[in-house]
Design an enzyme around this catalytic site. Structure first.
Site, PDB file in Angstrom:
ATOM      1  N   HIS A  85     -11.022  -7.324 -13.052  1.00  0.00           N
ATOM      2  CA  HIS A  85     -10.488  -7.931 -14.273  1.00  0.00           C
ATOM      3  C   HIS A  85      -9.555  -7.001 -15.044  1.00  0.00           C
ATOM      4  CE1 HIS A  85     -12.402 -11.780 -14.540  1.00  0.00           C
ATOM      5  NE2 HIS A  85     -13.633 -11.311 -14.505  1.00  0.00           N
ATOM      6  N   GLU A 118     -11.761 -15.791 -13.640  1.00  0.00           N
ATOM      7  CA  GLU A 118     -13.018 -15.592 -12.923  1.00  0.00           C
ATOM      8  C   GLU A 118     -12.934 -15.893 -11.444  1.00  0.00           C
ATOM      9  OE1 GLU A 118     -15.191 -13.943 -14.157  1.00  0.00           O
ATOM     10  OE2 GLU A 118     -14.762 -14.065 -16.285  1.00  0.00           O
ATOM     11  N   GLY A 131     -24.247 -10.867 -17.387  1.00  0.00           N
ATOM     12  CA  GLY A 131     -24.515  -9.821 -16.401  1.00  0.00           C
ATOM     13  C   GLY A 131     -23.683  -8.592 -16.693  1.00  0.00           C
ATOM     14  N   ALA A 132     -22.420  -8.831 -17.077  1.00  0.00           N
ATOM     15  CA  ALA A 132     -21.501  -7.751 -17.432  1.00  0.00           C
ATOM     16  C   ALA A 132     -20.314  -8.391 -18.139  1.00  0.00           C
ATOM     17  CB  ALA A 132     -21.046  -6.978 -16.201  1.00  0.00           C
ATOM     18  N   HIS A 172     -16.386  -6.627  -9.463  1.00  0.00           N
ATOM     19  CA  HIS A 172     -15.904  -7.823 -10.169  1.00  0.00           C
ATOM     20  C   HIS A 172     -15.277  -7.454 -11.508  1.00  0.00           C
ATOM     21  CE1 HIS A 172     -16.172 -12.179 -11.297  1.00  0.00           C
ATOM     22  NE2 HIS A 172     -16.200 -11.655 -12.520  1.00  0.00           N
ATOM     23  N   GLU A 173     -15.984  -6.624 -12.281  1.00  0.00           N
ATOM     24  CA  GLU A 173     -15.485  -6.297 -13.621  1.00  0.00           C
ATOM     25  C   GLU A 173     -14.220  -5.455 -13.552  1.00  0.00           C
ATOM     26  OE1 GLU A 173     -16.795  -8.010 -15.902  1.00  0.00           O
ATOM     27  OE2 GLU A 173     -18.427  -8.655 -14.576  1.00  0.00           O
ATOM     28  N   GLU A 175     -16.039  -7.583 -19.007  1.00  0.00           N
ATOM     29  CA  GLU A 175     -14.903  -6.759 -18.590  1.00  0.00           C
ATOM     30  C   GLU A 175     -14.076  -6.216 -19.738  1.00  0.00           C
ATOM     31  OE1 GLU A 175     -13.378 -11.136 -18.339  1.00  0.00           O
ATOM     32  OE2 GLU A 175     -15.247 -10.052 -17.990  1.00  0.00           O
ATOM     33  N   ASN A 176     -14.677  -5.880 -20.876  1.00  0.00           N
ATOM     34  CA  ASN A 176     -13.910  -5.313 -21.985  1.00  0.00           C
ATOM     35  C   ASN A 176     -12.983  -4.219 -21.457  1.00  0.00           C
ATOM     36  OD1 ASN A 176     -15.793  -6.739 -23.812  1.00  0.00           O
ATOM     37  ND2 ASN A 176     -17.208  -5.156 -23.149  1.00  0.00           N
TER      38      ASN A 176
END
EC number: 3.4.11.-
Length: 953
Positions: free
Chosen positions: A386, A405, A346-347, A382-383, A349-350
């Site tokens: 992180h 997570e 979905g995505a 959410h990302e 988090e780089n």
């Protein structure tokens, strides 16, 4: 602002020399490599290749004997920094391959004496230097051992260098490699994404490194604890832009028609958080506090259509919220977010360059629904969570994935709530996470939140950790409150194990006046994380007795995983008596007595209020009767109606209470108007639909649900002025979708005609998407699905044309799901074939499309036959892009006969030689669930038919 790093003079000089020579070397190599094929693509699954590149025969069975036979890296070497230069080609070479070439120099320090260098490398064609796959030099005049032998290990994905003498402890060395790789469309490592713009195919070079794919882009120490500083340089066509984790610091045109972009050094970080992209995308941007640059990148048309505006508007507030919440500034100089046409997750988090599916980042203010908007907000939240928890402080190894997570899954609600406070999104934790994880964690084949490191080794086992347990169970443990500031400050730019978290939670408890726990944080939390499952707490209000027991959906299933705590938990019970909240009670053993919970007369007890604890609740029959009476007379007195419904249905499936008691909790729904209780009820009733929609029970069930849903349908018809307005409340908009969808499914008069009228109006005016006036975006998914189900070939083919022409990702996603709703078998079979043709259905969408078809009662057996017949091909086709666990779960949801169970077991046996990858555990769970379904249907079918028949009249 980023942290300032200082390096020694010798290390600095070494890096300077490496940077200066990298560009000339890579350009010369790249021109020569353009005509070559990546030769390692067809190497055997096991075995090694020597410096000639010839594979040695595979060994069967594989028994680890050498250091390179193990999946974990030795602890002898630690990376310090990398200089990596990559040149992706966005045009195919003479062999029709898209490739990239590269050059890498990793500075590493020897911390234990060794004569081996073992580093990850997978599917890269490495240049040889004097017959070896790499060359070695020393920093600061250090003596360098000569390389005796180099070889590649395919099974464990290593490049190994055997040295003639040992490396010196405390000394730094540089490992230099040059390589060619394929820029494939497999959605992992450094890969190729394609899209069409004005009829022209466009290619994007992008990346996905989590969990074990950085090694496909360049040789590296590819474990989360092996943090280092990365200096990235990208060579690319001058008409494109290059992006990476850091801000670009220089971009020059070289003698050949390419641009060379260099980026600021990253913070000390893990390989799985790296990202590099070459694209013709454009961006919109803003500058936040401290001159932080925030950019949203997407296809030019998407940006021109203002589909990135909403993401840009919420990113700033969410980042500011997290800075206050964590009491720590955003650690980097910029925050890029990019929407990719092809992306498996979905995505991701780089750090500094977050990648998304288009549906998770782009929002059209006219065409997108409320659900689309909420998804964008929560995924961004959410990302960005992180950036601190996961990126700044990172897990030591993948067995503790929940450290990343679980926490992000919790605080995403806080960030989203700050950005959109009127949504009251925290109330939806119950539906989105709690009920979801309950369903999985109630199986005998579940697993503890934290596994031992030796249980998670190879890439397939690592992939299995990315499941509901890891993402959602820990969320319930964080709800009690957690101060992250001390934890983040202590372990910034480093790695942790779960016990570090317990230490800081304990400090927070000890430093908080008036806060008392019945035991240490370590002991309390270990009960929840080191054993699988959760308890059902039973309260007998006649005696005040309270007990806890491991809750299993199938009480006859065998739990073969031992528990050091004998499946008991420290259970915090928040409760009320006859509407008055009482002091929290801790259940510390299997059985206890609490005199205040003894009641009589009209008094009642309600436990786990606000669903603050991770457990289910059962009562004596008298208390159940009092609660159900309240639901039918004054339901709003019961504040956690959704949880009562979910508890009773699952307690009934576990044979703890009678099935009819669970069904009685739905009788009041004709008076219910709130979304969360309705959604809880519909999700639980969905199990009855799945078990009985191929039997005679379904007619009576349908008649009952028609009776219950009709008042809700009429309610929304009135408050929307005959469907011409939108409900004002956020969750009311969701409940309107439930009302229309269920009303059409259950045959409420007027619903079918309403849906078909909207869809036909659109067909007469076939723009790429229906106008706002004809079908509101909130109702599109429901309308499309129902109209296609009621219709035939004409409706399906029209949806397919609109799908192919859609320029908004969320619109295409709705249509793709809706086409699976048809009841015409040959259309469904044709659609299944489309899923394995990437020109029709993108690889990233193939799994979910098959799942959509399997939801359809007509499509389920077709999908099952399709997957069985083509499993070997599907497994190879979708190894990187398919979510095999979700695929198995979706197809087997209706399985409830002995014949289907035997088919499932035979499927497992017939394909052991192929393997199941990330679906290995899912297959065991499917067998367990099917076995439980068979028992439940056998025991309950007659009484369920009788109950629905009586209550539907």
């Amino acid at each position: 602002m980023g942290k300032v790093y200082y390096v020694s003079k010798n290390v600095g000089l070494g890096l300077l020399v490496l940077a200066a020579t990298a560009l000339a070397t890579i350009i010369a190599l790249s021109i020569a490599y353009d005509k070559e094929r990546a030769k390692n693509r067809d190497k055997p699954e096991d075995g090694t290749s020597d410096s000639t590149g010839m594979p040695t025969p595979p060994t069967t069975p594989f028994i680890p004997k050498e250091p390179w036979d193990h999946y974990r890296l030795p602890e002898s070497l630690v990376p310090v920094s990398y200089n990596v230069t990559l040149w992706p080609r966005l045009e195919p070479n003479a062999d029709g391959l898209y490739i990239f070439t590269g050059h890498s120099a990793v500075v590493f320090r020897c911390v234990k004496e060794t004569d081996l260098i073992i580093i990850h490398s997978n599917k890269l064609n490495l240049t040889t230097f004097n017959g070896h796959h790499a060359k070695l030099s020393g920093l600061g005049g250090a003596a360098v051992p000569t390389i005796q032998k180099s070889f590649l290990i395919v099974k464990t994905e290593y490049l190994v260098l055997q040295l003639r003498s040992r490396l010196a402890v405390g000394t730094s060395y540089v490992l230099h490699t040059e390589f060619l790789g394929e820029l494939a469309d497999d959605l992992e490592g450094f890969y190729r994404s394609e899209y069409t713009d004005d009829g022209m195919k466009r290619v994007v070079a992008t990346s996905q490194m989590q969990a074990t794919y950085a090694r496909k882009a360049f040789p590296c120490f590819d474990e989360p604890a092996m943090k280092a500083v990365f200096n990235i340089t990208i060579i690319h066509n001058s008409a494109t832009v290059a992006l990476s984790n850091g801000r670009d610091i220089d971009s020059v045109i070289d003698g050949v028609p390419v641009r060379v972009t260099t980026f600021e050094p990253t913070e000390r970080m893990s390989t799985y958080l790296l990202a590099f992209i070459v694209t013709d995308f454009v961006n919109i941007q803003s500058t936040q506090n401290s001159n932080l640059l925030v950019r949203i990148w997407a296809r030019r048309k998407a940006i021109n259509d203002r589909q990135g505006d909403y993401a840009l508007n919420v990113t700033g507030p969410i980042l500011q919220f997290y800075e206050r919440y964590y009491n720590a500034s955003y650690p980097l100089s910029k925050s890029d977010q990019i929407a990719l046409p092809d992306f498996n997750a979905g995505a991701m988090e780089n750090w500094g360059l977050v990648t998304y599916r288009e549906t998770a980042l782009l929002y059209d203010p006219i065409m997108s629904s409320t659900g689309n908007k909420e998804r964008v907000t929560t995924v961004i939240s959410h990302e960005l969570a992180h950036m601190w928890f996961g990126n700044l402080v990172t897990l030591q190894w993948w067995n503790d994935l929940w450290l990343n997570e679980g926490f992000a899954s919790y605080v995403e609600y806080l960030g989203a709530d700050y950005a959109e406070p009127t949504w009251k999104i925290k109330d939806q934790i119950l539906l989105y996470d709690v009920h979801k994880v309950f369903a999985v964690d109630a199986l005998a084949s579940s697993h503890p939140l934290s596994r031992r490191e030796d249980e998670v080794n190879d890439p397939a086992q690592i992939s299995e950790m990315f499941n509901t347990i890891s993402y959602s169970k820990i969320l319930m443990l964080f709800i009690t409150g957690f101060s992250s500031q001390s934890y983040l400050n202590t372990f910034a730019f480093s790695n942790t194990v779960y016990t570090d978290l317990w230490d800081h939670l304990q400090q927070a408890v000890e430093n908080t006046p008036g806060m008392h726990l019945p035991d240490t944080v370590h002991n309390i939390m270990n009960h929840w994380t080191l054993q699988m499952g959760f308890p059902v707490v039973t309260i007998d209000t006649r005696t005040g007795s309270i007990t806890q027991k491991h809750f299993l959906l199938d009480p006859e299933s065998v739990v073969d995983r031992p528990s050091q705590f004998n499946y008991t938990w420290f259970v915090p019970v928040k409760w009320m008596k006859t509407g008055v909240e009482q002091q929290q009670y801790w259940l510390l053993q299997k059985t206890d007595v609490h005199s205040l919970m003894r009641v009589s007369g009209e008094d009642w007890v309600l436990a786990n209020i606000n669903v603050s604890g991770y457990f289910r609740v059962n009562y004596d029959l008298d208390n159940w009767d009092r609660l159900l009476s309240l639901l039918n007379t004054d339901h709003q007195v019961i504040i956690n109606r959704a949880q009562i419904i979910d508890d009773t249905f699952n307690l009934a499936r576990a044979k703890i209470i009678h099935t009819t008691l669970a069904l009685r909790t739905t009788k009041y729904l004709s008076n219910e108007r709130e979304y969360i209780p309705w959604e809880s009820a519909l999700r639980n009733l969905d199990y009855y639909i799945l078990m009985f929609d191929r039997t005679e029970v379904y007619g009576a069930l349908q008649a009952y649900l028609k009776k219950q849903i009709q008042p809700l349908f009429e309610y929304f018809k009135i408050i929307t002025a005959d469907w011409t307005r939108v409900p004002t409340g956020h969750t009311d908009q969701y409940n309107q979708i439930n009302a229309v969808g269920m009303a059409c499914s259950m045959g409420v008069e007027g619903c079918r005609e309403l849906i078909q009228g909207w869809y036909r109006q659109w067909m007469k005016n076939p723009h790429p998407s229906p106008s706002y006036a004809s079908i509101h975006p909130n109702l599109k998914s429901t309308v499309y699905c129902a109209a296609i189900a009621f219709g035939g070939v004409e409706e399906w083919d029209f949806a397919w044309r609109m799908f192919k022409n859609a320029t908004l990702a969320s619109e295409a996603s709705r249509l793709r799901s809706a086409m699976a709703c048809t009841k015409v078998p040959w259309l469904l079979n044709r659609y299944l074939d489309y899923t394995l043709d990437p020109t029709k259905i993108r690889k990233q969408d193939a799994t979910s499309t098959i799942q959509y078809i399997a939801r359809n009662v007509v499509g389920m057996p077709l999908a099952w036959n399709f997957v069985r017949a083509k499993w070997s091909y599907i497994f190879q086709y979708g190894k990187a892009s398919f979510s095999f666990s979700n695929l198995i779960h979706a197809i087997t949801r209706r399985f409830s006969s002995e014949f289907e169970l035997q088919e499932l077991k035979k499927f497992k046996e017939d394909n052991l030689h192929v393997g199941f990858g990330s679906a290995t555990l899912a297959l065991e769970q499917a067998i367990e669930k099917t076995t439980a379904n068979i028992k439940w249907v056998t025991e309950n079918k007659a009484q369920v038919l009788k109950w629905f028949t009586e209550e539907s009249t």
